[in-house]
Design a protein around this motif. Structure first.
Motif, PDB file in Angstrom:
ATOM      1  N   ASP A  95       0.779  -1.253   0.000  1.00  0.00           N
ATOM      2  CA  ASP A  95       0.000   0.000   0.000  1.00  0.00           C
ATOM      3  C   ASP A  95       0.810   1.304   0.000  1.00  0.00           C
ATOM      4  OD1 ASP A  95      -1.612  -2.078   0.806  1.00  0.00           O
ATOM      5  OD2 ASP A  95      -2.184  -1.175   2.690  1.00  0.00           O
ATOM      6  N   GLN A 122       4.221   0.510   2.284  1.00  0.00           N
ATOM      7  CA  GLN A 122       4.385  -0.733   3.029  1.00  0.00           C
ATOM      8  C   GLN A 122       5.554  -1.481   2.409  1.00  0.00           C
ATOM      9  OE1 GLN A 122       1.975  -2.252   5.781  1.00  0.00           O
ATOM     10  NE2 GLN A 122       2.678  -0.153   5.935  1.00  0.00           N
ATOM     11  N   ASP A 164      -5.121   1.269   9.488  1.00  0.00           N
ATOM     12  CA  ASP A 164      -4.973   2.135   8.321  1.00  0.00           C
ATOM     13  C   ASP A 164      -5.554   3.540   8.527  1.00  0.00           C
ATOM     14  OD1 ASP A 164      -4.038  -0.280   7.352  1.00  0.00           O
ATOM     15  OD2 ASP A 164      -5.882  -0.759   6.243  1.00  0.00           O
TER      16      ASP A 164
END
Ligand code: FRU
Length: 495
Positions: A39, A55, A168
């Motif tokens: 991500d 990430q 998140d």
């Protein structure tokens, strides 16, 4: 202070990333400095530049204990790698620094909020995640984890909210208050987005539930983003375990755009329209920023979880981001176009107008794997609708990736079956487009391993990774019936 875990990652990057040659990488898409990327995180403006974190597992091309990698750019096209910023080096994030976001503080420092993962073994032997929200503050290169981490924990969840699926955070500022949208799995086992509020970005309180899935669009909703655009309040989420719905949503991990109005009183988004974000094969976890000149720009992971272990062995890193895309909402729908900065990198224009043909054809100088090409099609005669129109790219006789338009049922197909994947994976996606009597505009942006298609000035986008040998660079056109075509093509050149 840098921990030894972070220093080790930085040393590893410095030592091994030079072995990956520029020729192996995309030209203008972000790829990890080394190892694995998923991500986009912390996509933000900081001190006049755009920063993007990701990430990251520097040590292998497979997902593992997450770090945050870092790149920055002045124009969304030419990116510069910076050293890794976060490593799993604290008790509360020892099993990973998961996705999150970034914001500039009034004192000029940059704050990162991410999900810390800590695992423990239950009595029954099962491993359980505990996910909390954590902060690190820094200067654009080095970041210090906050002493009072984690800042949002199980205690801040609504009743029944899962501590295993609580991740998140996307933060933004509105007036003098900060907000965070965070994904959570509520008691019904599906997904919801929680809204938190803070005065100083450090101490947070729960405001309420911004939106709930109720098992309608997948289950756990990952990677939320929430922003106001063209008078609408837009929520982007990436659900897991989706069931397919018509040609709008495919099974598995999807991306969903919920367009509506935010109700200040209930702290809830009142939903008006729901659509997919990207209709292709490789697109997940999008995140946006607002540019100083007022554009809402989105970037996403240009992969999908189902096929992460399916790339050919010769690719020595894993993961790419999409091209940043400018968003707008028109007629209740999300539109997306490549950032306008891409046009600065166009080489000579190759232009063909009013090419009438049926059967197949190719055009001089229309070829390549790093390009920006727009094709416009219309029927050759008013009352003689053609049956199909196809563009074959990345072709060499044996291989090709096909974009097919069928006016009769208003569908576009992207088909990468013959694109060099050494695995039997899903390679075809169909989606609906607006009927327009056989007229359609298809803009294709290619960058070595990827193809991004924008239909009718951004009404739909469809993205796919392709691993076809770079020598497969032919492009040809096929029509079942008679069509008239305009083609405008540029190589994209980065010197
Ligand atoms: C989405 C995701 C996030 C999580 C991250 C872990 O792709 O599963 O929910 O934070 O990846 O790498």
């Amino acid at each position: 202070m840098k921990s030894t875990t972070l220093q080790r990652a930085r040393d590893f990057e410095a030592r091994y990333s030079p072995f990956i040659t520029p020729a192996e990488r995309p030209v203008f898409h972000v790829s990890p400095m080394i190892g694995w990327m998923n991500d986009p995180n912390g996509f933000s403006v900081y001190k006049g530049e755009y920063h993007l974190f990701y990430q990251y597992n520097p040590y292998s091309t497979k997902w593992d204990t997450m770090h945050w990698g870092h790149v920055k750019t002045k124009d969304f096209i030419r990116w510069e790698w910076l050293p890794a910023v976060l490593a799993p080096d604290m008790p509360y994030d020892q099993n990973g620094c998961f996705s999150g976001s970034a914001i500039e503080l009034p004192d000029g420092r940059q704050l990162l909020m991410y999900t810390g993962v800590r695992q423990s073994r239950r009595k029954n032997g099962k491993i359980q995640d505990r996910q909390t929200q954590c902060i690190a503050i820094g200067d654009g290169i080095n970041y210090q984890k906050y002493d009072l981490n984690p800042v949002i924990t199980a205690e801040d969840l609504p009743e029944g909210g899962s501590t295993q699926d609580f991740r998140d955070p996307k933060i933004w500022k509105d007036g003098d208050r900060y907000f965070a949208a965070i994904g959570n799995r509520p008691a019904d086992g599906s997904g919801s987005i929680l809204l938190y509020e803070s005065k100083d970005c450090l101490k947070w309180t729960l405001d309420g539930v911004l939106a709930s899935c109720h098992n309608q669009y997948g289950r756990m909703w990952e990677c939320p983003d929430f922003f106001c655009l063209d008078g609408k309040d837009v929520l982007l989420v990436s659900p897991q375990e989706m069931n397919p719905i018509g040609l709008e949503f495919h099974a598995g991990n999807g991306t969903v755009c919920l367009i509506g109005t935010y109700d200040e009183k209930t702290r809830h988004q009142i939903r008006e329209n729901v659509q997919a974000v990207d209709y292709g094969l490789d697109f997940y976890a999008p995140q946006t920023l607002l540019t100083p000149d007022g554009r809402r720009v989105m970037i996403a992971w240009m992969q999908n979880w189902e096929t992460v272990n399916c790339q050919p062995n010769h690719i020595r890193y894993f993961g790419e981001m999409t091209l940043p895309r400018e968003l707008s909402v028109r007629n209740g729908r999300l539109y997306q176009q490549p950032v306008r900065e891409l046009e600065k990198y166009r080489g000579y224009q190759i232009l063909y107008k009013n090419v009438q043909f049926s059967g197949s054809t190719s055009l001089g100088n229309v070829k390549g794997r790093v390009l920006d090409m727009t094709v416009q099609i219309r029927p050759a005669a008013e009352n003689a609708l053609y049956r199909t129109f196809k563009i074959n790219v990345a072709s060499d006789g044996e291989h090709s990736v096909t974009i097919r338009y069928k006016p009769e049922n208003n569908t576009v197909r992207i088909d990468r079956t013959h694109s060099g994947f050494p695995h039997d994976i899903v390679s075809v996606r169909d989606f609906m487009v607006r009927p327009d009597g056989g007229r359609i505009k298809l803009r294709i942006v290619m960058d070595r391993h990827s193809i991004e298609l924008f239909v009718n000035d951004g009404e739909q986008a469809a993205t796919a990774m392709i691993y076809t040998d770079q020598n497969a660079d032919a492009i040809n056109f096929e029509a079942d019936g008679s069509v008239v075509m305009d083609v405008e093509k540029y190589d994209l050149i980065m010197d």
